[in-house]
Scaffold this motif. Sequence first.
Motif, short mmCIF file in Angstrom:
data_model
loop_
_atom_site.label_atom_id
_atom_site.label_comp_id
_atom_site.label_asym_id
_atom_site.label_seq_id
_atom_site.Cartn_x
_atom_site.Cartn_y
_atom_site.Cartn_z
N ILE A 121 0.85 -1.19 0.00
CA ILE A 121 0.00 0.00 0.00
C ILE A 121 0.89 1.24 0.00
O ILE A 121 1.76 1.38 0.84
CB ILE A 121 -0.93 0.02 1.23
CG1 ILE A 121 -1.76 -1.27 1.30
CG2 ILE A 121 -1.85 1.25 1.18
CD1 ILE A 121 -2.60 -1.41 2.58
N PHE A 122 0.64 2.10 -0.97
CA PHE A 122 1.42 3.33 -1.13
C PHE A 122 0.60 4.51 -0.63
O PHE A 122 -0.51 4.73 -1.11
CB PHE A 122 1.76 3.50 -2.61
CG PHE A 122 2.74 4.59 -2.93
CD1 PHE A 122 4.11 4.35 -2.86
CD2 PHE A 122 2.31 5.85 -3.34
CE1 PHE A 122 5.02 5.34 -3.19
CE2 PHE A 122 3.22 6.85 -3.66
CZ PHE A 122 4.58 6.59 -3.58
N LEU A 123 1.12 5.25 0.32
CA LEU A 123 0.43 6.43 0.82
C LEU A 123 0.89 7.63 0.01
O LEU A 123 2.09 7.84 -0.17
CB LEU A 123 0.74 6.61 2.31
CG LEU A 123 -0.23 7.48 3.10
CD1 LEU A 123 -1.60 6.84 3.21
CD2 LEU A 123 0.33 7.75 4.51
N THR A 124 -0.07 8.40 -0.50
CA THR A 124 0.29 9.44 -1.46
C THR A 124 -0.34 10.79 -1.09
O THR A 124 -1.41 10.81 -0.48
CB THR A 124 -0.10 8.97 -2.90
OG1 THR A 124 0.20 9.98 -3.82
CG2 THR A 124 -1.58 8.64 -3.01
N PRO A 125 0.32 11.92 -1.42
CA PRO A 125 -0.26 13.23 -1.12
C PRO A 125 -1.50 13.45 -2.01
O PRO A 125 -1.60 12.87 -3.09
CB PRO A 125 0.84 14.21 -1.46
CG PRO A 125 1.75 13.49 -2.40
CD PRO A 125 1.64 12.04 -2.08
N PRO A 126 -2.45 14.30 -1.56
CA PRO A 126 -3.72 14.45 -2.28
C PRO A 126 -3.55 14.88 -3.74
O PRO A 126 -4.24 14.40 -4.61
CB PRO A 126 -4.46 15.53 -1.49
CG PRO A 126 -3.83 15.54 -0.15
CD PRO A 126 -2.41 15.10 -0.35
N LEU A 128 -0.61 16.99 -6.75
CA LEU A 128 0.68 17.64 -7.00
C LEU A 128 0.58 19.13 -6.70
O LEU A 128 1.54 19.74 -6.25
CB LEU A 128 1.11 17.41 -8.44
CG LEU A 128 1.32 15.95 -8.80
CD1 LEU A 128 1.70 15.82 -10.26
CD2 LEU A 128 2.42 15.35 -7.93
N GLU A 129 -0.60 19.68 -6.97
CA GLU A 129 -0.84 21.10 -6.71
C GLU A 129 -0.62 21.40 -5.23
O GLU A 129 0.11 22.33 -4.87
CB GLU A 129 -2.29 21.43 -7.12
CG GLU A 129 -2.58 22.90 -7.28
CD GLU A 129 -1.44 23.66 -7.94
OE1 GLU A 129 -0.98 24.63 -7.32
OE2 GLU A 129 -1.00 23.27 -9.05
N GLU A 130 -1.23 20.55 -4.39
CA GLU A 130 -1.09 20.74 -2.95
C GLU A 130 0.35 20.56 -2.50
O GLU A 130 0.84 21.26 -1.62
CB GLU A 130 -2.01 19.75 -2.22
CG GLU A 130 -1.96 19.96 -0.72
CD GLU A 130 -3.16 19.39 0.01
OE1 GLU A 130 -4.26 19.41 -0.57
OE2 GLU A 130 -2.97 18.94 1.16
N LEU A 131 1.01 19.60 -3.14
CA LEU A 131 2.41 19.34 -2.81
C LEU A 131 3.26 20.58 -3.13
O LEU A 131 4.09 21.01 -2.33
CB LEU A 131 2.89 18.13 -3.62
CG LEU A 131 4.13 17.44 -3.10
CD1 LEU A 131 3.85 16.76 -1.77
CD2 LEU A 131 4.61 16.40 -4.11
N ARG A 132 2.99 21.19 -4.31
CA ARG A 132 3.73 22.40 -4.70
C ARG A 132 3.46 23.53 -3.71
O ARG A 132 4.38 24.23 -3.28
CB ARG A 132 3.36 22.81 -6.12
CG ARG A 132 4.09 24.08 -6.59
CD ARG A 132 3.71 24.49 -8.01
NE ARG A 132 4.42 23.73 -9.03
CZ ARG A 132 5.62 24.05 -9.48
NH1 ARG A 132 6.27 25.10 -9.00
NH2 ARG A 132 6.20 23.33 -10.41
N GLN A 133 2.18 23.68 -3.33
CA GLN A 133 1.83 24.73 -2.36
C GLN A 133 2.56 24.52 -1.04
O GLN A 133 3.04 25.48 -0.45
CB GLN A 133 0.31 24.73 -2.13
CG GLN A 133 -0.45 25.48 -3.20
CD GLN A 133 -1.95 25.25 -3.11
OE1 GLN A 133 -2.46 24.80 -2.10
NE2 GLN A 133 -2.65 25.56 -4.20
N ARG A 134 2.63 23.23 -0.62
CA ARG A 134 3.35 22.96 0.63
C ARG A 134 4.82 23.34 0.49
O ARG A 134 5.40 23.95 1.38
CB ARG A 134 3.29 21.46 0.96
CG ARG A 134 2.00 21.04 1.63
CD ARG A 134 2.16 19.65 2.22
NE ARG A 134 0.92 18.90 2.11
CZ ARG A 134 0.81 17.60 2.33
NH1 ARG A 134 1.87 16.87 2.63
NH2 ARG A 134 -0.34 16.98 2.22
#
Lengths: 204, 204
Positions: A121-126, A128-134
């Motif tokens: 099971i791979f846990l992933t961020p919601p 890429l947009e949110e990742l960039r914002q972070r």
Amino acid sequence: MTERGLLIVLSGPSGVGKGTVRKAIFEGDDHQFEYSVSMTTRKKREGEVEGVDYFFRTREEFEELIKKGEMLEYAEYVGNYYGTPLRYVEDTLNSGKDVFLEIEVQGAMHIKEKCPDAVFIFLTPPSLEELRQRIEGRGTDEPKIIDERMKVAVEEIQMMKNYDYAVINDEVPLAVKRIKDIISSEHYRVERVMKRYEKMIEEM
Amino acid sequence: MTERGLLIVLSGPSGVGKGTVRKAIFEGDDHQFEYSVSMTTRKKREGEVEGVDYFFRTREEFEELIKKGEMLEYAEYVGNYYGTPLRYVEDTLNSGKDVFLEIEVQGAMHIKEKCPDAVFIFLTPPSLEELRQRIEGRGTDEPKIIDERMKVAVEEIQMMKNYDYAVINDEVPLAVKRIKDIISSEHYRVERVMKRYEKMIEEM
């Protein structure tokens, strides 16, 4: 004969919140699987408990276990070993219980080679947009550095293709529920159930 | 672009309780999938509602739909047609919703040829022992007839190997929960999630 338990491996890119999700899974009473505590050679920190947070071992002890083939996977970070002792995993699986591991992507891929039947099971961020914002939200970074970090993040996300499931960590309780549903439903995969009925048919 | 829904097919040997389990699934409010109502040429019975229990059509109308390729699957029983209209399934899947079918084993295998991406769930009796007890419990049958019925039951159970999941119908609420867990977790299969992230990466 007891049916062997399932080996469940939770992993994902760094910073995605694997540890938080894993802790939330084991806070509830309704999980029917055992957490495999990792072993390390790093020093015990204030408040940490042997056998709960980690099995704390000396470098010599750890290397002895590696030599004897008693580590399912291990890696060295910043001068310390971290790994999964094989014995606990094997004993628990053989007793019919499922075992849950929360490990880094590199370790997960080692386990895939040794235990292809495990559930990955791979846990992933919601998004890429949110990742960039972070990443941008951290402030002072230059565009070049932000782009570089995004490139790394995209590479990490693309590793999900080596997994069976990808669970989005938008909200911890939702991620926990998804992971529990996956573990439950994996028990009904026809390959597993079929074995049980084949035995029944033989015994008739 | 809306992501296409999942096609979920519930089937199993006759007498296992498919209809009861399906009704229990749709009695709750928490299902996030649509039931595909079957079409038939048999006469509407007292209390049955068009579009709820079945779509009732004449033989001529049904055969016209077959001819036009508008039936996903169909079969004839005791002089009447029964089948799944393609249009509703396609429209619902394209709108992003999952579609749930409860059909006979023969129909399920036809759908497997046409829609290999569908999720196939086999409902199975708890054990062969219980099945034999049920068959013997009917009373007057000779050992020869009981053996013959067991042989048929075993053959039916062996069809489960063509499915993705096998769910034991020991208690209806448990079977319902297992099926819901399966449908939930199928959405996190990495092939499905990966497509979404690939689009995000392209759009960056």
